[in-house]
Design an enzyme around this catalytic site. Structure first.
Site, PDB file in Angstrom:
ATOM      1  N   ARG A  38       0.762  -1.323  -0.249  1.00  0.00           N
ATOM      2  CA  ARG A  38       0.114  -0.061   0.080  1.00  0.00           C
ATOM      3  C   ARG A  38       0.873   1.213   0.024  1.00  0.00           C
ATOM      4  NH1 ARG A  38      -5.230   1.584   3.413  1.00  0.00           N
ATOM      5  NH2 ARG A  38      -6.070   0.110   1.765  1.00  0.00           N
TER       6      ARG A  38
ATOM      7  N   HIS B 184      -7.047   0.949  -6.579  1.00  0.00           N
ATOM      8  CA  HIS B 184      -7.202   0.003  -5.603  1.00  0.00           C
ATOM      9  C   HIS B 184      -8.002  -1.241  -5.848  1.00  0.00           C
ATOM     10  CE1 HIS B 184      -7.940  -1.187  -1.434  1.00  0.00           C
ATOM     11  NE2 HIS B 184      -8.530  -0.422  -0.944  1.00  0.00           N
TER      12      HIS B 184
ATOM     13  N   GLN C 146      -9.923  -3.876  -3.793  1.00  0.00           N
ATOM     14  CA  GLN C 146     -11.150  -3.729  -3.211  1.00  0.00           C
ATOM     15  C   GLN C 146     -12.322  -3.909  -4.153  1.00  0.00           C
ATOM     16  OE1 GLN C 146     -12.233  -1.986  -0.242  1.00  0.00           O
ATOM     17  NE2 GLN C 146     -14.048  -2.665  -0.657  1.00  0.00           N
TER      18      GLN C 146
ATOM     19  N   ASP D  77     -17.439   6.915  -1.799  1.00  0.00           N
ATOM     20  CA  ASP D  77     -15.898   6.782  -1.152  1.00  0.00           C
ATOM     21  C   ASP D  77     -15.734   8.125  -0.365  1.00  0.00           C
ATOM     22  OD1 ASP D  77     -13.382   6.128  -0.190  1.00  0.00           O
ATOM     23  OD2 ASP D  77     -12.198   6.326  -2.162  1.00  0.00           O
TER      24      ASP D  77
ATOM     25  N   CYS E  27     -16.221   1.278   0.214  1.00  0.00           N
ATOM     26  CA  CYS E  27     -14.935   0.579   0.537  1.00  0.00           C
ATOM     27  C   CYS E  27     -14.568   0.812   2.028  1.00  0.00           C
ATOM     28  CB  CYS E  27     -13.855   1.147  -0.361  1.00  0.00           C
ATOM     29  SG  CYS E  27     -13.386   2.817  -0.012  1.00  0.00           S
TER      30      CYS E  27
ATOM     31  N   ARG F  98     -13.118  -8.679   1.348  1.00  0.00           N
ATOM     32  CA  ARG F  98     -11.986  -8.399   1.020  1.00  0.00           C
ATOM     33  C   ARG F  98     -10.824  -9.626   1.426  1.00  0.00           C
ATOM     34  NH1 ARG F  98     -10.067  -3.262   1.535  1.00  0.00           N
ATOM     35  NH2 ARG F  98      -8.010  -4.047   0.718  1.00  0.00           N
TER      36      ARG F  98
END
Ligand code: CP
Ligand code: NVA
Length: 309
Positions: free
Chosen positions: A101, A128, A131, A224, A264, A292
């Protein structure tokens, strides 16, 4: 040959479907696949904070028979003291996969270019993709299929989630609509790539500044945070700029009556989404968070098989 997963379209549509099928299998039988038996170690590197990603990859690697090793870059040589390429050359000698990340997406590309073990993007400034696999699994569970469904994303359409939704949902054959204020729309290259994928998969791409247009008759709706990690200094301006983009009950009512709501997480109630929507009957955010784990396990099994071949 080693494969990496840095962005949503690093896999084909058929490969995406294969990974999602494996994710369903692993959700039903969590300990049925053991690619990291040994235990082999998987490096989980974090330049940014995390709850879901850290927990789901840690549990996921352990479930697959392996040893998860979390590295916070604040306490390692990576970054200022040692290049990404040199870090990759050390890690590939000892670990079976690298999950990272980070901020600039180019770092992941450099890591992958110098690593003979799979590199997985667990969030960059631009994408991402892990996700999106979890979100697709969640939509499949609640809707039974993906192809031909309308997916709407309302909010910061210039961020990592928007880019990944555009390409990842298009790859699944969905009609993707994103809405953000002007100045917060996806860049032309991402839109062009998503359109190219959509044309091949029978879906479509819509980019608009009108949330009502994007959400109309949607089967699945997502948002988001308006302030992604690294943008904290822009909070005051962004909260002003995103006025009118909150997904509340009024806006949600424009989607199909059986539409599901995704986020998310982490979520900021009262900003990108109202409490009544995110905590309401249409919200599937806890299934999404759980997925996830299953989706990433499937991805790791799939990449480990190819790395071993
Ligand atoms: N959605 C997500 O990636 O959550 P974390 O930042 O908690 O890992
Ligand atoms: N766009 C958000 C996603 C968090 C999971 C961020 O980058 O902070």
């Amino acid at each position: 040959m080693v494969r990496h997963f840095l962005k949503d379209d690093d896999i084909t549509a058929a490969e995406q479907a294969e990974i999602l099928a494996l994710a369903r299998e692993l959700k039903a039988a969590p300990y049925s696949r053991r690619p990291f038996e040994g235990p082999q170690t998987v490096a989980l590197i974090f330049d940014k904070t995390s709850t879901r990603t850290r927990v789901s990859f840690t549990v996921g690697v352990a479930d697959l028979g392996g040893n998860p090793m979390v590295i916070d870059t604040g306490t390692s040589q990576m970054g200022k003291k040692e290049s990404v390429a040199d870090t990759a050359r050390v890690l590939e000698r000892m670990v079976s996969a690298i999950v990272w990340r980070t901020y600039a997406h180019s770092g992941l590309e450099e890591m992958a270019a110098n690593s003979k073990v799979p590199v997985i993007n667990s969030l960059s400034d631009d994408y991402h993709p892990c996700q999106i696999l979890a979100d697709l699994q969640t939509i499949q569970e609640h809707k039974g299929s993906l192809k031909g469904l309308k997916f709407a994303y309302i909010g910061d359409s210039s961020n990592n989630m928007a880019n990944s939704y555009l390409t990842g949902m298009a790859l699944a054959g969905m009609h993707v609509a994103v809405a953000g204020p002007s100045g917060y729309l996806p860049n032309a290259a991402v839109v062009a790539r998503a359109q190219e994928i959509a044309a091949a998969q029978g879906g479509s791409v819509t980019v608009t500044t009108d949330p009502a247009v994007a959400i109309a008759d949607a089967d699945a709706v997502a948002t988001d945070t308006w302030i992604s990690m690294g943008q904290e200094d822009e909070k005051e301006q962004r909260v002003k700029d995103f006025a009118g983009f909150t997904i509340d009950a009024g806006l949600m009512a424009k989607a199909k009556s059986d539409a599901i709501f995704l986020h998310c997480l982490p979520a900021y109630r009262g900003y990108e989404v109202s409490a009544e929507v995110i905590d309401g009957d249409q919200s599937v955010i806890w299934d999404e968070a759980e997925n996830r784990l299953h989706a990433q396990k499937a991805l790791m099994v799939w990449l480990a098989e190819r790395a071993a071949a």
